[in-house]
Design a protein around this motif. Structure first.
Motif, short mmCIF file in Angstrom:
data_model
loop_
_atom_site.label_atom_id
_atom_site.label_comp_id
_atom_site.label_asym_id
_atom_site.label_seq_id
_atom_site.Cartn_x
_atom_site.Cartn_y
_atom_site.Cartn_z
N ALA A 29 1.01 -29.92 11.59
CA ALA A 29 1.33 -31.10 12.41
C ALA A 29 1.97 -32.24 11.61
CB ALA A 29 0.10 -31.58 13.16
N PRO A 30 1.37 -32.71 10.51
CA PRO A 30 2.04 -33.80 9.79
C PRO A 30 3.36 -33.35 9.17
CG PRO A 30 0.06 -33.12 8.61
CD PRO A 30 0.08 -32.40 9.91
N MET A 31 3.43 -32.10 8.75
CA MET A 31 4.67 -31.61 8.15
C MET A 31 5.79 -31.60 9.18
SD MET A 31 3.02 -31.27 5.44
CE MET A 31 1.45 -30.77 4.78
N ARG A 32 5.46 -31.24 10.41
CA ARG A 32 6.46 -31.25 11.48
C ARG A 32 6.98 -32.66 11.68
NH1 ARG A 32 5.87 -31.24 17.82
NH2 ARG A 32 7.97 -30.59 18.39
N ALA A 33 6.06 -33.63 11.68
CA ALA A 33 6.48 -35.02 11.84
C ALA A 33 7.38 -35.46 10.68
CB ALA A 33 5.26 -35.93 11.93
N TYR A 34 7.03 -35.08 9.46
CA TYR A 34 7.86 -35.43 8.30
C TYR A 34 9.25 -34.83 8.43
CZ TYR A 34 3.32 -36.29 6.00
OH TYR A 34 2.06 -36.72 5.66
N LEU A 35 9.29 -33.55 8.79
CA LEU A 35 10.58 -32.86 8.89
C LEU A 35 11.44 -33.42 10.02
CD1 LEU A 35 9.30 -29.30 8.07
CD2 LEU A 35 10.84 -30.69 6.67
N ARG A 36 10.81 -33.81 11.10
CA ARG A 36 11.58 -34.45 12.18
C ARG A 36 12.17 -35.76 11.68
NH1 ARG A 36 9.31 -34.24 18.11
NH2 ARG A 36 11.16 -35.52 18.18
N ARG A 37 11.37 -36.52 10.95
CA ARG A 37 11.87 -37.79 10.41
C ARG A 37 13.03 -37.55 9.45
NH1 ARG A 37 9.29 -42.29 6.61
NH2 ARG A 37 10.68 -43.96 7.19
N MET A 38 12.94 -36.48 8.68
CA MET A 38 13.97 -36.16 7.69
C MET A 38 15.25 -35.64 8.33
SD MET A 38 11.91 -34.14 4.75
CE MET A 38 10.22 -34.56 4.44
N ASP A 52 15.84 -34.69 12.11
CA ASP A 52 16.22 -34.87 13.51
C ASP A 52 17.11 -36.11 13.64
OD1 ASP A 52 15.38 -36.36 16.28
OD2 ASP A 52 15.51 -34.17 16.52
N PRO A 53 18.32 -35.96 14.19
CA PRO A 53 19.26 -37.09 14.26
C PRO A 53 18.69 -38.33 14.96
CG PRO A 53 20.35 -35.06 14.93
CD PRO A 53 18.89 -34.74 14.76
N THR A 54 17.97 -38.12 16.05
CA THR A 54 17.40 -39.25 16.78
C THR A 54 16.37 -39.99 15.92
OG1 THR A 54 17.72 -38.05 18.84
CG2 THR A 54 16.20 -39.92 18.91
N GLU A 55 15.51 -39.23 15.24
CA GLU A 55 14.49 -39.84 14.38
C GLU A 55 15.12 -40.55 13.19
OE1 GLU A 55 11.06 -40.06 14.78
OE2 GLU A 55 11.50 -39.33 16.78
N LYS A 113 16.51 -43.78 14.54
CA LYS A 113 15.43 -44.68 14.99
C LYS A 113 14.71 -45.31 13.78
CE LYS A 113 11.53 -43.03 16.71
NZ LYS A 113 10.61 -42.36 17.62
N ASN A 114 14.49 -44.51 12.74
CA ASN A 114 13.75 -44.99 11.57
C ASN A 114 14.66 -45.57 10.50
OD1 ASN A 114 10.90 -44.23 12.15
ND2 ASN A 114 11.83 -42.22 12.39
N ASN A 115 15.97 -45.49 10.72
CA ASN A 115 16.94 -45.96 9.72
C ASN A 115 16.60 -45.39 8.34
OD1 ASN A 115 19.21 -47.35 8.87
ND2 ASN A 115 18.05 -49.19 8.34
N TRP A 116 16.40 -44.08 8.33
CA TRP A 116 16.00 -43.38 7.10
C TRP A 116 16.83 -42.11 6.99
CZ3 TRP A 116 12.59 -39.24 5.29
CH2 TRP A 116 12.06 -39.47 4.01
N ASN A 117 17.71 -42.04 6.02
CA ASN A 117 18.61 -40.91 5.84
C ASN A 117 18.17 -40.11 4.63
OD1 ASN A 117 20.80 -39.22 6.15
ND2 ASN A 117 22.18 -40.57 5.02
#
Length: 163
Positions: free
Chosen positions: A21-30, A32-35, A38-42
């Motif tokens: 679960a947390p790894m999925r969230a990390y990978l989405r942040r890394m 997923d274009p929308t994430e 949204k997070n201004n993190w490239n």
């Protein structure tokens, strides 16, 4: 278990079962274009997920991770350990600690980089196997894992959430 703020950090993730679960969230942040927007993190670093499951059917979010691997081949590696379907080199069940040993040289090259963070999440029973594998991998490089792990933790680079 938060990701580092630096976009060029390297992330090693070790997960079993719902520990994904947390790894999925990390990978989405890394990835997923929308994430990302949204997070201004490239994310510009390297991410490597080691996922363990009993059977292929138990690999949660596998299609997402395979997609990230195809879209970001220079930034993402995905290594699976399927314990009821694969055998380790000794003929036993394949666990993520077996994969850690298999890729020990590459992992420790990453760990030697101060920008690398390691995340471990899943059943508490996986910790001794991971420690044993890291100890063997470190010893092969002349490093004492029992000394390195506390240094990584003190530097906020070793993150563990097991249950």
């Amino acid at each position: 278990m938060l990701l580092p703020e630096e976009e060029d950090s390297n992330i090693i993730m070790l997960a079993t079962g719902t520990g994904i679960a947390p790894m999925r969230a990390y990978l989405r942040r890394m990835f997923d274009p929308t994430e990302r927007k949204k997070n201004n993190w490239n994310f510009k670093g390297k991410a490597w997920l080691f996922m363990g499951a009993p059977k292929t059917a138990n690999l949660l979010y596998d299609a997402d991770f395979e997609s990230y691997k195809k879209q970001f081949p220079d930034n993402f590696r995905y290594t699976k350990a399927i314990s009821r379907e694969e055998k380790n080199p000794k003929g036993g069940r394949m666990y993520i600690q077996d994969r850690v040993l298999e890729y020990a040289d590459e992992l420790f090259k990453m760990i030697e980089d101060p920008k690398t963070h390691i995340y471990l999440c899943g059943l508490k029973g996986m910790e001794p196997g991971i420690d044993e594998a890291m100890n063997a991998a470190a010893a092969a490089k002349g490093i004492q894992w029992s000394e390195l792990r506390p240094q990584l933790k003190k530097a906020d680079r070793w993150h563990v959430e097991t249950y």
